[in-house]
Design a protein around this motif. Structure first.
Motif, PDB file in Angstrom:
ATOM      1  N   LEU A 127       0.820  -1.213   0.000  1.00 21.36           N
ATOM      2  CA  LEU A 127       0.000   0.000   0.000  1.00 21.36           C
ATOM      3  C   LEU A 127       0.855   1.266   0.000  1.00 21.36           C
ATOM      4  N   LYS A 128       2.070   1.147   0.505  1.00 22.32           N
ATOM      5  CA  LYS A 128       2.998   2.274   0.452  1.00 22.32           C
ATOM      6  C   LYS A 128       3.427   2.544  -0.985  1.00 22.32           C
ATOM      7  N   GLN A 129       3.663   1.453  -1.736  1.00 22.61           N
ATOM      8  CA  GLN A 129       4.072   1.586  -3.132  1.00 22.61           C
ATOM      9  C   GLN A 129       2.901   1.912  -4.046  1.00 22.61           C
ATOM     10  N   GLU A 130       1.751   1.293  -3.769  1.00 24.27           N
ATOM     11  CA  GLU A 130       0.536   1.515  -4.586  1.00 24.27           C
ATOM     12  C   GLU A 130      -0.640   1.757  -3.651  1.00 24.27           C
ATOM     13  N   PRO A 131      -0.817   3.011  -3.174  1.00 23.18           N
ATOM     14  CA  PRO A 131      -1.832   3.311  -2.155  1.00 23.18           C
ATOM     15  C   PRO A 131      -3.266   2.946  -2.541  1.00 23.18           C
ATOM     16  N   LYS A 132      -3.545   2.843  -3.824  1.00 20.15           N
ATOM     17  CA  LYS A 132      -4.921   2.568  -4.254  1.00 20.15           C
ATOM     18  C   LYS A 132      -5.219   1.072  -4.395  1.00 20.15           C
ATOM     19  N   THR A 133      -4.250   0.238  -4.064  1.00 17.83           N
ATOM     20  CA  THR A 133      -4.469  -1.212  -4.145  1.00 17.83           C
ATOM     21  C   THR A 133      -5.632  -1.627  -3.260  1.00 17.83           C
ATOM     22  N   ARG A 134      -6.474  -2.489  -3.795  1.00  8.53           N
ATOM     23  CA  ARG A 134      -7.584  -3.049  -3.020  1.00  8.53           C
ATOM     24  C   ARG A 134      -7.380  -4.555  -2.858  1.00  8.53           C
ATOM     25  N   PHE A 135      -8.128  -5.134  -1.935  1.00 12.63           N
ATOM     26  CA  PHE A 135      -7.964  -6.558  -1.641  1.00 12.63           C
ATOM     27  C   PHE A 135      -9.321  -7.236  -1.561  1.00 12.63           C
ATOM     28  N   ILE A 136      -9.384  -8.451  -2.098  1.00 10.32           N
ATOM     29  CA  ILE A 136     -10.584  -9.266  -1.961  1.00 10.32           C
ATOM     30  C   ILE A 136     -10.192 -10.600  -1.330  1.00 10.32           C
ATOM     31  N   PHE A 137     -11.083 -11.142  -0.524  1.00 13.25           N
ATOM     32  CA  PHE A 137     -10.895 -12.457   0.093  1.00 13.25           C
ATOM     33  C   PHE A 137     -11.711 -13.467  -0.698  1.00 13.25           C
ATOM     34  N   LEU A 138     -11.044 -14.520  -1.123  1.00 19.45           N
ATOM     35  CA  LEU A 138     -11.697 -15.518  -1.958  1.00 19.45           C
ATOM     36  C   LEU A 138     -11.461 -16.906  -1.359  1.00 19.45           C
ATOM     37  N   ASP A 201     -15.304 -37.489   6.508  1.00 21.35           N
ATOM     38  CA  ASP A 201     -14.582 -37.155   5.285  1.00 21.35           C
ATOM     39  C   ASP A 201     -13.816 -35.847   5.474  1.00 21.35           C
ATOM     40  N   TYR A 202     -13.084 -35.452   4.428  1.00 13.83           N
ATOM     41  CA  TYR A 202     -12.171 -34.310   4.516  1.00 13.83           C
ATOM     42  C   TYR A 202     -12.633 -33.175   3.601  1.00 13.83           C
ATOM     43  N   HIS A 203     -12.362 -31.970   4.059  1.00 12.69           N
ATOM     44  CA  HIS A 203     -12.776 -30.787   3.302  1.00 12.69           C
ATOM     45  C   HIS A 203     -11.551 -29.910   3.011  1.00 12.69           C
ATOM     46  N   PRO A 204     -10.857 -30.169   1.888  1.00 12.69           N
ATOM     47  CA  PRO A 204      -9.753 -29.287   1.505  1.00 12.69           C
ATOM     48  C   PRO A 204     -10.302 -28.043   0.798  1.00 12.69           C
ATOM     49  N   HIS A 205      -9.755 -26.890   1.085  1.00  9.69           N
ATOM     50  CA  HIS A 205     -10.203 -25.658   0.442  1.00  9.69           C
ATOM     51  C   HIS A 205      -9.091 -24.623   0.508  1.00  9.69           C
ATOM     52  N   LEU A 206      -9.215 -23.577  -0.273  1.00 10.86           N
ATOM     53  CA  LEU A 206      -8.206 -22.529  -0.362  1.00 10.86           C
ATOM     54  C   LEU A 206      -8.745 -21.212   0.179  1.00 10.86           C
ATOM     55  N   HIS A 207      -7.940 -20.550   1.006  1.00 15.42           N
ATOM     56  CA  HIS A 207      -8.221 -19.186   1.431  1.00 15.42           C
ATOM     57  C   HIS A 207      -7.242 -18.277   0.677  1.00 15.42           C
ATOM     58  N   CYS A 208      -7.759 -17.333  -0.058  1.00 17.33           N
ATOM     59  CA  CYS A 208      -6.905 -16.494  -0.900  1.00 17.33           C
ATOM     60  C   CYS A 208      -7.153 -15.012  -0.629  1.00 17.33           C
ATOM     61  N   ILE A 209      -6.081 -14.249  -0.619  1.00 18.16           N
ATOM     62  CA  ILE A 209      -6.176 -12.792  -0.629  1.00 18.16           C
ATOM     63  C   ILE A 209      -5.702 -12.353  -1.999  1.00 18.16           C
ATOM     64  N   ASP A 244     -19.638 -31.556 -12.342  1.00 18.64           N
ATOM     65  CA  ASP A 244     -20.990 -31.278 -12.849  1.00 18.64           C
ATOM     66  C   ASP A 244     -21.824 -30.472 -11.863  1.00 18.64           C
ATOM     67  N   TYR A 245     -21.172 -29.808 -10.917  1.00 22.42           N
ATOM     68  CA  TYR A 245     -21.878 -28.987  -9.932  1.00 22.42           C
ATOM     69  C   TYR A 245     -21.166 -27.641  -9.817  1.00 22.42           C
ATOM     70  N   TYR A 246     -21.851 -26.668  -9.256  1.00 21.44           N
ATOM     71  CA  TYR A 246     -21.228 -25.372  -9.015  1.00 21.44           C
ATOM     72  C   TYR A 246     -20.631 -25.383  -7.604  1.00 21.44           C
ATOM     73  N   PRO A 247     -19.303 -25.372  -7.503  1.00 28.09           N
ATOM     74  CA  PRO A 247     -18.660 -25.468  -6.188  1.00 28.09           C
ATOM     75  C   PRO A 247     -18.933 -24.237  -5.333  1.00 28.09           C
ATOM     76  N   GLU A 248     -19.010 -24.446  -4.033  1.00 37.90           N
ATOM     77  CA  GLU A 248     -19.228 -23.336  -3.118  1.00 37.90           C
ATOM     78  C   GLU A 248     -17.980 -22.442  -3.065  1.00 37.90           C
ATOM     79  N   ILE A 249     -18.220 -21.146  -3.099  1.00 40.50           N
ATOM     80  CA  ILE A 249     -17.132 -20.188  -2.923  1.00 40.50           C
ATOM     81  C   ILE A 249     -17.605 -19.105  -1.961  1.00 40.50           C
ATOM     82  N   ASP A 250     -16.663 -18.282  -1.538  1.00 38.53           N
ATOM     83  CA  ASP A 250     -17.006 -17.107  -0.739  1.00 38.53           C
ATOM     84  C   ASP A 250     -16.139 -15.962  -1.238  1.00 38.53           C
ATOM     85  N   ILE A 251     -16.727 -14.816  -1.467  1.00 36.41           N
ATOM     86  CA  ILE A 251     -15.989 -13.677  -1.989  1.00 36.41           C
ATOM     87  C   ILE A 251     -16.360 -12.432  -1.192  1.00 36.41           C
ATOM     88  N   LYS A 252     -15.351 -11.744  -0.679  1.00 42.25           N
ATOM     89  CA  LYS A 252     -15.573 -10.539   0.118  1.00 42.25           C
ATOM     90  C   LYS A 252     -14.537  -9.494  -0.257  1.00 42.25           C
TER      91      LYS A 252
END
Length: 362
Positions: A127-138, A201-209, A244-252
């Motif tokens: 943010l110091k280099q690019e003050p207008k940078t925005r972030f989304i959580f996916l 069972d197991y639930h693997p998933h990705l948290h992304c910024i 063949d399904y739409y996987p669950e996601i979260d976007i903020k």
């Protein structure tokens, strides 16, 4: 107040800067680590106890899920802690042995603190280099899987994410290609694997910024439904069987107009904490089941990175010379810029973990 009577010992020690300090031991004082807040002393004892419980489960396994050398290191992780006592009355960890096994709750906690601090500093510099940078959580998911399919499911997740940020020019949805070409700046990605005690069972998933240009919230905006479509496309590009399904996601989106900038950095860093939490295994009452889950975690962890960065995140990580927190040589003692030369050290106190009382005692 609880205390243990021992014979107090004081001896001199000389560190690399040639300064002599007293090391106090044998007083019976119980550790109170005030570096962050008053709860941290509790955390030391709690994580050490949990590490011993994980080691106990491994010992009870009918098969060798961790070799004896690594098991011994896990059992003796952070047995002894050397803290610097500062003029203001607070303490700073200055020496400890950490096993660095990735199923060790103690080391996971230290890695979490380290990653929190690293991402906080990287975000500030970005943010110091690019003050207008925005972030989304996916958050990106696929359907739960059984133990025998866990590795394949994780590989699919990681490969699909690569497709998402480097989409094939001919096949990819137009909205995704435009986003990557015109708005995308970089990513922080953390793999998390959780276990369902209900479904076994197991639930693997990705948290992304995802760091984006401000234009993402205008012409290059991707709606929830479109993100789902793009993620489904990326999965199908890498899957042997059709999704063949739409996987669950979260976007903020994280707001950048806080009156207190610190909130922005801390919110981003909070999401970036080290994702793997083997302590959840200790909630499984059936020991056979718990050992099976622990076995799955250990096999999944072998030669696998759970945290990665790309684009602007990776570039600034290199600029700041931030180390790989998952490496065997990572420093789990010092967090951030907390180094000896910046502190007003009065003396040192050594604490040893007492299994009988479940406490660190001087």
């Amino acid at each position: 107040m609880f205390s243990i009577q021992q014979d107090k010992e004081i001896f001199q020690v000389k560190f690399n800067n040639n300064d002599d300090y007293e090391i106090i031991t044998g007083t019976g004082e119980i550790l109170q680590d005030t570096k962050y807040n008053s709860t941290k002393a509790k955390n030391w004892q709690e994580y050490k106890a949990n590490s011993l419980k994980i080691a106990e489960l491994i010992e009870q396994s009918p098969t060798l899920i961790l070799d004896n050398v690594k098991l011994e290191r896990l059992k003796h992780c952070a047995d002894t802690l050397l803290f610097a006592n500062l003029e203001d009355g607070s303490k700073r960890l200055r020496q400890a042995y950490f096993c660095k096994n990735r199923v060790c709750p103690m080391c996971q906690w230290r890695r979490s603190l380290k990653m929190y601090n690293n991402v906080d500093e990287i975000t500030r510099e970005m943010l110091k280099q690019e003050p207008k940078t925005r972030f989304i959580f996916l958050t990106l998911t696929i359907r739960n899987c059984k133990k025998e399919n866990l590795v394949d499911s994780i590989n699919l997740l990681n490969n699909a994410f690569t497709t998402l940020i480097k989409p094939p020019r001919r096949k990819a949805p137009t909205i995704l290609k435009k986003f990557v070409d015109n708005s995308y700046l970089g990513y922080y990605k953390a793999l998390e694997v959780t276990y369902s005690r209900t479904n076994k069972d197991y639930h693997p998933h990705l948290h992304c910024i995802i760091a984006v240009k401000p234009n993402y919230f205008g012409y290059y905006y991707i709606s929830y439904v479109k993100w789902q479509e793009c993620w489904k496309f990326a999965l199908n590009e890498n899957s042997k069987e059709e999704i063949d399904y739409y996987p669950e996601i979260d976007i903020k989106a994280i707001k950048t107009n806080f009156s207190n900038d610190k909130l922005q950095y801390k919110t981003i860093a909070e999401v970036a904490k080290y994702p793997l939490k083997s302590v959840s295994i200790l909630k499984i009452k059936n020991k056979v089941e718990a050992i099976s889950v622990l076995d799955a975690f250990i096999k999944v962890l072998y030669n696998r990175k759970f945290v990665s960065m790309g684009g602007a995140f990776y570039r600034i990580q290199r600029q700041l010379s931030k180390e790989d927190i998952e490496g065997d040589n990572t420093d789990l003692v010092h967090i951030g810029n907390d180094v000896d030369k910046t502190l007003n050290i009065v003396s040192y106190t050594m604490y040893k973990y007492d299994k009988k009382f479940g406490l660190y005692i001087c």
